[in-house]
Design a protein around this motif. Sequence first.
Motif, PDB file in Angstrom:
ATOM      1  N   LEU A  38       0.829  -1.197   0.000  1.00  0.00           N
ATOM      2  CA  LEU A  38       0.000   0.000   0.000  1.00  0.00           C
ATOM      3  C   LEU A  38       0.869   1.256   0.000  1.00  0.00           C
ATOM      4  CD1 LEU A  38      -2.752  -0.872   2.646  1.00  0.00           C
ATOM      5  CD2 LEU A  38      -2.903  -1.034   0.154  1.00  0.00           C
ATOM      6  N   PRO A  39       0.720   2.133  -1.006  1.00  0.00           N
ATOM      7  CA  PRO A  39       1.456   3.398  -0.990  1.00  0.00           C
ATOM      8  C   PRO A  39       1.047   4.304   0.161  1.00  0.00           C
ATOM      9  CG  PRO A  39       0.632   2.916  -3.192  1.00  0.00           C
ATOM     10  CD  PRO A  39      -0.021   1.945  -2.255  1.00  0.00           C
ATOM     11  N   GLY A  40      -0.218   4.179   0.594  1.00  0.00           N
ATOM     12  CA  GLY A  40      -0.699   4.989   1.705  1.00  0.00           C
ATOM     13  C   GLY A  40      -2.105   5.487   1.471  1.00  0.00           C
ATOM     14  N   PRO A  41      -2.797   5.899   2.528  1.00  0.00           N
ATOM     15  CA  PRO A  41      -4.190   6.332   2.403  1.00  0.00           C
ATOM     16  C   PRO A  41      -4.359   7.681   1.730  1.00  0.00           C
ATOM     17  CG  PRO A  41      -3.419   6.648   4.649  1.00  0.00           C
ATOM     18  CD  PRO A  41      -2.336   5.907   3.924  1.00  0.00           C
ATOM     19  N   GLN A  42      -3.256   8.376   1.472  1.00  0.00           N
ATOM     20  CA  GLN A  42      -3.356   9.687   0.815  1.00  0.00           C
ATOM     21  C   GLN A  42      -3.699   9.587  -0.670  1.00  0.00           C
ATOM     22  OE1 GLN A  42      -0.638   8.185   1.933  1.00  0.00           O
ATOM     23  NE2 GLN A  42       1.261   8.853   0.936  1.00  0.00           N
ATOM     24  N   PHE A  43      -3.605   8.394  -1.246  1.00  0.00           N
ATOM     25  CA  PHE A  43      -3.956   8.209  -2.659  1.00  0.00           C
ATOM     26  C   PHE A  43      -5.445   7.904  -2.753  1.00  0.00           C
ATOM     27  CE2 PHE A  43       0.534   7.492  -2.395  1.00  0.00           C
ATOM     28  CZ  PHE A  43       1.032   8.085  -3.544  1.00  0.00           C
ATOM     29  N   ASN A  48     -16.217   7.517  -7.885  1.00  0.00           N
ATOM     30  CA  ASN A  48     -16.730   6.395  -7.103  1.00  0.00           C
ATOM     31  C   ASN A  48     -16.946   5.190  -8.012  1.00  0.00           C
ATOM     32  OD1 ASN A  48     -16.926   7.796  -4.604  1.00  0.00           O
ATOM     33  ND2 ASN A  48     -18.848   8.726  -5.288  1.00  0.00           N
ATOM     34  N   GLY A  49     -16.591   4.012  -7.506  1.00  0.00           N
ATOM     35  CA  GLY A  49     -16.929   2.776  -8.191  1.00  0.00           C
ATOM     36  C   GLY A  49     -15.940   2.277  -9.219  1.00  0.00           C
ATOM     37  N   ALA A  50     -14.870   3.013  -9.472  1.00  0.00           N
ATOM     38  CA  ALA A  50     -13.872   2.545 -10.434  1.00  0.00           C
ATOM     39  C   ALA A  50     -13.021   1.450  -9.793  1.00  0.00           C
ATOM     40  CB  ALA A  50     -12.982   3.685 -10.898  1.00  0.00           C
ATOM     41  N   PRO A 161       8.588  -0.435 -13.220  1.00  0.00           N
ATOM     42  CA  PRO A 161       7.785  -0.594 -14.432  1.00  0.00           C
ATOM     43  C   PRO A 161       7.428  -2.060 -14.642  1.00  0.00           C
ATOM     44  CG  PRO A 161      10.072  -0.042 -14.958  1.00  0.00           C
ATOM     45  CD  PRO A 161       9.899   0.174 -13.498  1.00  0.00           C
ATOM     46  N   GLY A 162       6.168  -2.308 -14.996  1.00  0.00           N
ATOM     47  CA  GLY A 162       5.707  -3.669 -15.185  1.00  0.00           C
ATOM     48  C   GLY A 162       5.107  -4.297 -13.950  1.00  0.00           C
ATOM     49  N   ASP A 163       5.247  -3.645 -12.781  1.00  0.00           N
ATOM     50  CA  ASP A 163       4.496  -4.094 -11.612  1.00  0.00           C
ATOM     51  C   ASP A 163       3.010  -3.896 -11.893  1.00  0.00           C
ATOM     52  OD1 ASP A 163       6.840  -4.657 -10.300  1.00  0.00           O
ATOM     53  OD2 ASP A 163       6.755  -2.915  -8.960  1.00  0.00           O
ATOM     54  N   VAL A 164       2.161  -4.587 -11.144  1.00  0.00           N
ATOM     55  CA  VAL A 164       0.722  -4.449 -11.351  1.00  0.00           C
ATOM     56  C   VAL A 164       0.141  -3.483 -10.326  1.00  0.00           C
ATOM     57  CG1 VAL A 164      -1.504  -5.623 -11.432  1.00  0.00           C
ATOM     58  CG2 VAL A 164       0.523  -6.733 -12.363  1.00  0.00           C
ATOM     59  N   VAL A 165      -0.602  -2.509 -10.823  1.00  0.00           N
ATOM     60  CA  VAL A 165      -1.314  -1.551  -9.995  1.00  0.00           C
ATOM     61  C   VAL A 165      -2.769  -1.998  -9.906  1.00  0.00           C
ATOM     62  CG1 VAL A 165      -1.971   0.868  -9.710  1.00  0.00           C
ATOM     63  CG2 VAL A 165       0.199   0.283 -10.842  1.00  0.00           C
ATOM     64  N   VAL A 166      -3.260  -2.188  -8.694  1.00  0.00           N
ATOM     65  CA  VAL A 166      -4.677  -2.475  -8.471  1.00  0.00           C
ATOM     66  C   VAL A 166      -5.239  -1.297  -7.689  1.00  0.00           C
ATOM     67  CG1 VAL A 166      -6.369  -4.078  -7.528  1.00  0.00           C
ATOM     68  CG2 VAL A 166      -4.176  -4.944  -8.385  1.00  0.00           C
ATOM     69  N   ALA A 167      -6.377  -0.760  -8.143  1.00  0.00           N
ATOM     70  CA  ALA A 167      -6.929   0.422  -7.492  1.00  0.00           C
ATOM     71  C   ALA A 167      -8.448   0.386  -7.517  1.00  0.00           C
ATOM     72  CB  ALA A 167      -6.424   1.694  -8.188  1.00  0.00           C
ATOM     73  N   ASP A 168      -9.047   0.796  -6.401  1.00  0.00           N
ATOM     74  CA  ASP A 168     -10.505   0.854  -6.305  1.00  0.00           C
ATOM     75  C   ASP A 168     -10.886   1.916  -5.282  1.00  0.00           C
ATOM     76  OD1 ASP A 168     -10.042  -0.345  -3.830  1.00  0.00           O
ATOM     77  OD2 ASP A 168     -10.739  -2.318  -4.449  1.00  0.00           O
ATOM     78  N   ASP A 169     -12.113   1.873  -4.776  1.00  0.00           N
ATOM     79  CA  ASP A 169     -12.568   2.895  -3.839  1.00  0.00           C
ATOM     80  C   ASP A 169     -11.771   2.910  -2.536  1.00  0.00           C
ATOM     81  OD1 ASP A 169     -14.519   3.833  -5.537  1.00  0.00           O
ATOM     82  OD2 ASP A 169     -16.144   2.702  -4.618  1.00  0.00           O
ATOM     83  N   ASP A 170     -11.114   1.796  -2.202  1.00  0.00           N
ATOM     84  CA  ASP A 170     -10.340   1.722  -0.964  1.00  0.00           C
ATOM     85  C   ASP A 170      -8.925   2.259  -1.111  1.00  0.00           C
ATOM     86  OD1 ASP A 170     -12.459   0.623   0.418  1.00  0.00           O
ATOM     87  OD2 ASP A 170     -11.828  -1.439   0.066  1.00  0.00           O
ATOM     88  N   GLY A 171      -8.489   2.551  -2.328  1.00  0.00           N
ATOM     89  CA  GLY A 171      -7.146   3.078  -2.534  1.00  0.00           C
ATOM     90  C   GLY A 171      -6.380   2.318  -3.599  1.00  0.00           C
TER      91      GLY A 171
END
Length: 235
Positions: A38-43, A48-50, A161-171
């Motif tokens: 987790l990069p942190g809660p500041q991101f 909404n909903g993405a 580069p090439g790492d996987v980014v997962v992102a949603d309403d929780d960060g």
Amino acid sequence: MKDPVIVTDIVRSPLDAVQALAKHGTATVHEAMGRVGLPGPQFRPIQNGAHIAGNAVTVFSWPGDNLMIHAAIEQVEPGDVLVVTTNSPSTDGMFGELFATALQVRGVRGLVTEAGVRDVADLRDMGFAVWSTAISAQGTVKSTPGAVNIPITLGNVTVSPGDVVVADDDGVVIVPRGDVEATLAACSARLDKEAASREAFRNGQLGLDRYNLRPLLDSLGVRYVTQADYLAEDR
């Protein structure tokens, strides 16, 4: 100062694995990896909903300067997520609707930035997903060299580069490219465990019993007393 460089031939995580990770929420992925990534809660999401997952194309910029974002757009591929940081804190609106238009037509799934974005209403309307640490109308310049597709520090984590980014309403959570398959397996096991617990809770079982927490409470000195006894003890 990192060397000004644009790396053009990064190795990406397989898109089928990325798509499989996209089915899991950030909380599940974070827990499955052992509570890291987790990069942190500041991101925070501007919408909404993405819920997205994609390969990281990384950008290292100077505050208030979006030159290297322009350079990064040439390097993206379908299924990527642009990940931007600066070499010192910045809240300037380094990214807006025009950048999103250029990225969206190239199949980029979203942006994670440790800086500001603007044109937020337009970004929402066009369905371009963004997680940022600030929203600001403050504009930027294009004058300072940085780097594209090098390891960067994003909040609390390193993103290559090439790492996987997962992102949603929780960060946002970052899955290192070499850990993708193991993380997928751990996510599946966690979902099976959660499904069993969910069914047990629907049937009335308490978490205290399902997770065998009563002995822990006892070992920590937690007592069960009636209200009358508690009030009497408090006199």
